[in-house]
Design a protein around this motif. Structure first.
Motif, PDB file in Angstrom:
ATOM      1  N   SER A   1     -20.580  84.818  48.153  1.00  0.00           N
ATOM      2  CA  SER A   1     -21.729  85.722  48.208  1.00  0.00           C
ATOM      3  C   SER A   1     -22.567  85.519  49.483  1.00  0.00           C
ATOM      4  N   GLN A   2     -22.859  86.625  50.163  1.00  0.00           N
ATOM      5  CA  GLN A   2     -23.777  86.570  51.317  1.00  0.00           C
ATOM      6  C   GLN A   2     -25.210  86.737  50.867  1.00  0.00           C
ATOM      7  N   SER A   3     -25.373  87.285  49.665  1.00  0.00           N
ATOM      8  CA  SER A   3     -26.695  87.597  49.126  1.00  0.00           C
ATOM      9  C   SER A   3     -26.476  88.072  47.696  1.00  0.00           C
ATOM     10  N   GLY A   4     -27.394  87.697  46.808  1.00  0.00           N
ATOM     11  CA  GLY A   4     -27.259  88.138  45.415  1.00  0.00           C
ATOM     12  C   GLY A   4     -27.896  89.494  45.163  1.00  0.00           C
TER      13      GLY A   4
ATOM     14  N   GLY B   1     -39.408  82.293  63.487  1.00  0.00           N
ATOM     15  CA  GLY B   1     -38.606  83.497  63.328  1.00  0.00           C
ATOM     16  C   GLY B   1     -38.540  84.014  61.907  1.00  0.00           C
ATOM     17  N   GLU B   2     -37.526  84.846  61.652  1.00  0.00           N
ATOM     18  CA  GLU B   2     -37.417  85.578  60.396  1.00  0.00           C
ATOM     19  C   GLU B   2     -37.196  84.641  59.210  1.00  0.00           C
ATOM     20  N   ILE B   3     -38.077  84.721  58.221  1.00  0.00           N
ATOM     21  CA  ILE B   3     -37.854  83.962  56.987  1.00  0.00           C
ATOM     22  C   ILE B   3     -37.528  84.879  55.814  1.00  0.00           C
ATOM     23  N   ILE B   4     -37.910  86.164  55.942  1.00  0.00           N
ATOM     24  CA  ILE B   4     -37.654  87.126  54.861  1.00  0.00           C
ATOM     25  C   ILE B   4     -37.042  88.389  55.444  1.00  0.00           C
ATOM     26  N   GLY B   5     -36.070  88.936  54.704  1.00  0.00           N
ATOM     27  CA  GLY B   5     -35.583  90.285  54.976  1.00  0.00           C
ATOM     28  C   GLY B   5     -35.628  91.045  53.664  1.00  0.00           C
ATOM     29  N   GLY B   6     -36.064  92.297  53.715  1.00  0.00           N
ATOM     30  CA  GLY B   6     -36.119  93.041  52.458  1.00  0.00           C
ATOM     31  C   GLY B   6     -36.442  94.500  52.689  1.00  0.00           C
ATOM     32  N   GLY B   7     -36.608  95.235  51.589  1.00  0.00           N
ATOM     33  CA  GLY B   7     -36.952  96.641  51.727  1.00  0.00           C
ATOM     34  C   GLY B   7     -36.620  97.446  50.487  1.00  0.00           C
TER      35      GLY B   7
ATOM     36  N   GLY C   1     -36.904  95.071  47.054  1.00  0.00           N
ATOM     37  CA  GLY C   1     -36.859  93.622  46.871  1.00  0.00           C
ATOM     38  C   GLY C   1     -36.695  92.933  48.202  1.00  0.00           C
ATOM     39  N   PHE C   2     -36.592  91.626  48.148  1.00  0.00           N
ATOM     40  CA  PHE C   2     -36.436  90.882  49.391  1.00  0.00           C
ATOM     41  C   PHE C   2     -35.728  89.560  49.140  1.00  0.00           C
ATOM     42  N   GLY C   3     -35.297  88.948  50.222  1.00  0.00           N
ATOM     43  CA  GLY C   3     -34.680  87.628  50.141  1.00  0.00           C
ATOM     44  C   GLY C   3     -35.385  86.689  51.106  1.00  0.00           C
ATOM     45  N   MET C   4     -35.785  85.527  50.594  1.00  0.00           N
ATOM     46  CA  MET C   4     -36.386  84.524  51.480  1.00  0.00           C
ATOM     47  C   MET C   4     -35.450  83.330  51.588  1.00  0.00           C
ATOM     48  N   GLY C   5     -35.136  82.948  52.806  1.00  0.00           N
ATOM     49  CA  GLY C   5     -34.280  81.787  53.041  1.00  0.00           C
ATOM     50  C   GLY C   5     -35.089  80.506  52.873  1.00  0.00           C
ATOM     51  N   ILE C   6     -34.639  79.635  51.977  1.00  0.00           N
ATOM     52  CA  ILE C   6     -35.378  78.399  51.688  1.00  0.00           C
ATOM     53  C   ILE C   6     -35.436  77.490  52.924  1.00  0.00           C
ATOM     54  N   GLU C   7     -34.312  77.353  53.613  1.00  0.00           N
ATOM     55  CA  GLU C   7     -34.265  76.362  54.703  1.00  0.00           C
ATOM     56  C   GLU C   7     -35.167  76.742  55.871  1.00  0.00           C
ATOM     57  N   ARG C   8     -35.152  78.019  56.248  1.00  0.00           N
ATOM     58  CA  ARG C   8     -36.031  78.404  57.361  1.00  0.00           C
ATOM     59  C   ARG C   8     -37.481  78.248  56.973  1.00  0.00           C
ATOM     60  N   THR C   9     -37.776  78.517  55.700  1.00  0.00           N
ATOM     61  CA  THR C   9     -39.159  78.388  55.240  1.00  0.00           C
ATOM     62  C   THR C   9     -39.575  76.916  55.227  1.00  0.00           C
TER      63      THR C   9
ATOM     64  N   ARG D   1     -31.536  78.003  63.717  1.00  0.00           N
ATOM     65  CA  ARG D   1     -31.965  78.759  62.534  1.00  0.00           C
ATOM     66  C   ARG D   1     -30.812  79.128  61.604  1.00  0.00           C
ATOM     67  N   HIS D   2     -29.570  78.807  61.990  1.00  0.00           N
ATOM     68  CA  HIS D   2     -28.419  79.279  61.216  1.00  0.00           C
ATOM     69  C   HIS D   2     -27.648  78.170  60.524  1.00  0.00           C
ATOM     70  N   LEU D   3     -27.392  78.391  59.244  1.00  0.00           N
ATOM     71  CA  LEU D   3     -26.505  77.543  58.467  1.00  0.00           C
ATOM     72  C   LEU D   3     -25.399  78.429  57.907  1.00  0.00           C
ATOM     73  N   MET D   4     -24.270  77.816  57.553  1.00  0.00           N
ATOM     74  CA  MET D   4     -23.190  78.596  56.937  1.00  0.00           C
ATOM     75  C   MET D   4     -23.464  78.769  55.446  1.00  0.00           C
ATOM     76  N   GLU D   5     -24.153  77.786  54.891  1.00  0.00           N
ATOM     77  CA  GLU D   5     -24.490  77.797  53.471  1.00  0.00           C
ATOM     78  C   GLU D   5     -25.984  77.561  53.380  1.00  0.00           C
ATOM     79  N   PHE D   6     -26.706  78.485  52.800  1.00  0.00           N
ATOM     80  CA  PHE D   6     -28.152  78.319  52.667  1.00  0.00           C
ATOM     81  C   PHE D   6     -28.580  78.874  51.324  1.00  0.00           C
ATOM     82  N   TRP D   7     -29.804  78.563  50.927  1.00  0.00           N
ATOM     83  CA  TRP D   7     -30.298  78.987  49.609  1.00  0.00           C
ATOM     84  C   TRP D   7     -31.286  80.119  49.788  1.00  0.00           C
TER      85      TRP D   7
ATOM     86  N   PHE E   1     -26.230  98.904  54.878  1.00  0.00           N
ATOM     87  CA  PHE E   1     -25.896 100.235  54.336  1.00  0.00           C
ATOM     88  C   PHE E   1     -26.807 100.699  53.213  1.00  0.00           C
ATOM     89  N   TYR E   2     -27.434  99.754  52.503  1.00  0.00           N
ATOM     90  CA  TYR E   2     -28.142 100.111  51.268  1.00  0.00           C
ATOM     91  C   TYR E   2     -29.600 100.490  51.482  1.00  0.00           C
ATOM     92  N   MET E   3     -30.076 100.511  52.733  1.00  0.00           N
ATOM     93  CA  MET E   3     -31.511 100.683  52.954  1.00  0.00           C
ATOM     94  C   MET E   3     -31.942 102.148  52.896  1.00  0.00           C
TER      95      MET E   3
HETATM   96  O1  4AD Z   1     -32.135  89.244  56.238  1.00  0.00           O
HETATM   97  P1  4AD Z   1     -31.049  88.819  55.300  1.00  0.00           P
HETATM   98  O2  4AD Z   1     -29.658  88.914  55.772  1.00  0.00           O
HETATM   99  O3  4AD Z   1     -31.295  89.704  54.007  1.00  0.00           O
HETATM  100  C1  4AD Z   1     -30.503  89.734  52.912  1.00  0.00           C
HETATM  101  O4  4AD Z   1     -29.561  89.014  52.694  1.00  0.00           O
HETATM  102  C2  4AD Z   1     -30.985  90.687  51.853  1.00  0.00           C
HETATM  103  N1  4AD Z   1     -29.817  91.110  51.070  1.00  0.00           N
HETATM  104  C3  4AD Z   1     -32.026  90.001  51.001  1.00  0.00           C
HETATM  105  C4  4AD Z   1     -32.624  90.899  49.956  1.00  0.00           C
HETATM  106  O5  4AD Z   1     -33.209  91.910  50.299  1.00  0.00           O
HETATM  107  N2  4AD Z   1     -32.496  90.541  48.701  1.00  0.00           N
HETATM  108  O6  4AD Z   1     -31.330  87.327  54.834  1.00  0.00           O
HETATM  109  C5  4AD Z   1     -32.534  87.008  54.179  1.00  0.00           C
HETATM  110  C6  4AD Z   1     -33.061  85.672  54.658  1.00  0.00           C
HETATM  111  C7  4AD Z   1     -33.399  85.629  56.134  1.00  0.00           C
HETATM  112  O7  4AD Z   1     -34.656  86.174  56.393  1.00  0.00           O
HETATM  113  C8  4AD Z   1     -33.348  84.133  56.407  1.00  0.00           C
HETATM  114  O8  4AD Z   1     -34.526  83.491  55.941  1.00  0.00           O
HETATM  115  C9  4AD Z   1     -32.209  83.697  55.532  1.00  0.00           C
HETATM  116  O9  4AD Z   1     -32.073  84.655  54.512  1.00  0.00           O
HETATM  117  N3  4AD Z   1     -30.953  83.585  56.290  1.00  0.00           N
HETATM  118  C10 4AD Z   1     -30.453  82.421  56.748  1.00  0.00           C
HETATM  119  N4  4AD Z   1     -30.900  81.160  56.696  1.00  0.00           N
HETATM  120  C11 4AD Z   1     -30.159  80.179  57.256  1.00  0.00           C
HETATM  121  N5  4AD Z   1     -28.976  80.402  57.854  1.00  0.00           N
HETATM  122  C12 4AD Z   1     -28.475  81.658  57.945  1.00  0.00           C
HETATM  123  N6  4AD Z   1     -27.284  81.844  58.515  1.00  0.00           N
HETATM  124  C13 4AD Z   1     -29.218  82.731  57.381  1.00  0.00           C
HETATM  125  N7  4AD Z   1     -29.022  84.074  57.275  1.00  0.00           N
HETATM  126  C14 4AD Z   1     -30.102  84.555  56.603  1.00  0.00           C
END
Ligand code: 4AD
Ligand code: MG
Length: 432
Positions: free
Chosen positions: A184-187, A354-360, A399-407, A217-223, A330-332
């Motif tokens: 999963s890239q995102s739930g 930098g970016e900690i949240i992406g959503g919409g 909705g949105f997704g916040m990356g734990i590690e960047r935060t 700022r990049h990990l392969m596996e993040f929460w 594609f889903y925006m």
């Molecule tokens: O902006 P992203 O790609 O958004 C999504 O995945 C949406 N589907 C979320 C949603 O709307 N439910 O990723 C969201 C956040 C980023 O802002 C960043 O904090 C983190 O996930 N992130 C990463 N963190 C560490 N390493 C990576 N490679 C990351 N890619 C994204």
């Protein structure tokens, strides 16, 4: 003689009494008739004094033999001492050796980051890493408390999935019997199904991206924690984000001040993180960047440096909304007045994080979603269930997704995300 087992953080309640502390030798020093053992037990460190005249010869000799990280049970009397770290000291009456550690690779001298990352399983025992782990743990609890207290239901998303969420270039592929699956890239897509079921939902779990980029700022596996709300718009989504982020920052500030201080974090910067957060459109962001000397042109994504320049213009996180449709997923949901931009936002943390949240807001129209899938060259079959959500009581939602590690990196003031997760997975690292 053996006292009650007490954790170092609670020693203050036992002043003058005999206790036993169970832990590891953090370091030690001696001067002839007196030895100082500094013992850590996970909750804190305490200095233990061994006096030659007051313990048996065996115990004094045993204390001398102890190596860094040897496991011990020490018994002694708690004495308050203002100079001692933590404010208390133990005058030892007994030492029980549980395990004599071999020569420990991490010594008080400076080590390179690669060496420390190779020994991450041991590095976690250091004070700075403790502080980061504690802050991470508190932050995650704060995220969940915020949502739980507001009626969100935790609905877990799967890890093995048949389809991409955030583009096909960063997918980790794996065999799934006689077919393929992706980590999963995102739930999010499943969170959308959950929101249609329970109204306000969130998922929280590990997510995976085969990012070929080697950045801080990049990990392969993040929460990622991903709230999703039915009948929500991009506007209300941004309201939720600023409430959410303010809450978690203030909670960490309240509950983890000693840890933040140990990390030498500037607390006033975190104190400023309160709503409202500035909101600027992507159009305005591009103008601001051009004025600041960037050669970005409208339509391009913001690079890491652009994000830093923009974020530095504000004292709290800034939300950039309505990015060009062409560079987003594609889903925006398109802006009805201007279909070349989508109703989305990113949140950029201050101080260059930098970016900690992406959503919409998500597309809720069946035909438009099908069209977008095809424009993104995505196969329809694995998204059939996702399309179904647009056939049975479809509503605007966001909705949105916040990356734990960047935060965590931002809140702790760390240079790199590798220290914010217990065991980082990076471009060139899957060990330990
Ligand atoms: O902006 P992203 O790609 O958004 C999504 O995945 C949406 N589907 C979320 C949603 O709307 N439910 O990723 C969201 C956040 C980023 O802002 C960043 O904090 C983190 O996930 N992130 C990463 N963190 C560490 N390493 C990576 N490679 C990351 N890619 C994204
Ligand atoms: Mg993003």
């Amino acid at each position: 003689m053996a006292g009650e087992h007490v954790y170092v953080e609670n020693l203050g309640q036992y002043d003058g009494r005999a206790v036993t502390v169970k832990g590891w030798i953090y370091h030690k020093r001696s001067s002839g008739k007196i030895q100082f053992l500094v013992v850590r037990d996970g909750t804190g460190i305490v200095q233990c004094v061994v006096l030659k005249n007051e313990v048996s010869e065996e115990i004094f000799a045993l204390a001398q033999r102890l190596t860094q990280e040897s496991a011990v049970e020490v018994t002694g009397t708690v004495r308050s001492d203002k100079r001692a770290p933590g404010g208390y000291e133990l005058t030892l009456t007994g030492v029980n050796l549980v395990h004599l550690a071999e020569e420990y690779p991490i010594t008080p001298k400076e080590h390179g980051v690669e060496f420390l990352m190779d020994h991450r399983h041991l590095w976690l025992r250091s004070r700075r890493q403790h502080a980061v782990l504690r802050i991470r743990s508190t932050l995650i609890k704060a995220c969940r408390d915020f949502l739980d207290d507001r009626g969100f239901i935790l609905v877990d998303s799967p890890i093995l999935t048949p389809a991409a969420v955030e583009g096909t270039t960063t997918l980790f592929e794996t065999d799934y019997f006689d077919t393929k699956a992706y980590l999963s890239q995102s739930g999010q897509l499943y969170s959308e199904a959950a929101a249609m079921a329970v109204g306000k939902a969130y998922c929280f779990g590990p997510t995976f991206r085969a990012e070929k980029s080697k950045t801080r700022r990049h990990l392969m596996e993040f929460w990622m924690i991903e709230p999703e709300v039915a009948f929500a718009t991009s506007e209300t989504n941004m309201d939720l984000q600023e409430q959410f982020v303010s809450y978690i920052v203030q909670t960490v500030l309240e509950q983890r001040k000693p840890e933040l201080e140990l990390l030498e974090r500037e607390l006033s910067k975190l104190d400023a993180v309160r709503p409202p957060f500035p909101r600027i459109s992507y159009d305005e962001a591009v103008e601001r960047l051009q004025q600041a000397g960037s050669d970005i042109i409208w339509g391009e994504d913001l690079g890491g440096d652009d994000e830093t320049v923009l974020a530095n213009q504000f004292d709290r996180p800034v939300m950039v909304y309505n990015y060009p449709t062409a560079i987003k997923a594609f889903y925006m949901q398109p802006n009805p007045e201007r279909p070349e931009v989508v109703l989305c936002n990113d949140m950029l943390a201050p101080e260059g994080y930098g970016e900690i949240i992406g959503g919409g807001q998500r597309i809720h129209d069946y035909d438009l979603l099908r069209q977008r899938l095809s424009e993104h060259n995505l196969p329809e079959e694995p998204y059939r269930w996702y399309l179904d959500l647009r056939r049975y009581g479809s509503v605007p939602h966001a909705g949105f997704g916040m990356g734990i590690e960047r935060t965590v990196a931002w809140i702790c003031g760390l240079q790199h995300v590798r220290e914010t997760i217990p065991f980082a997975r990076m471009l060139n690292r899957i060990y330990p």
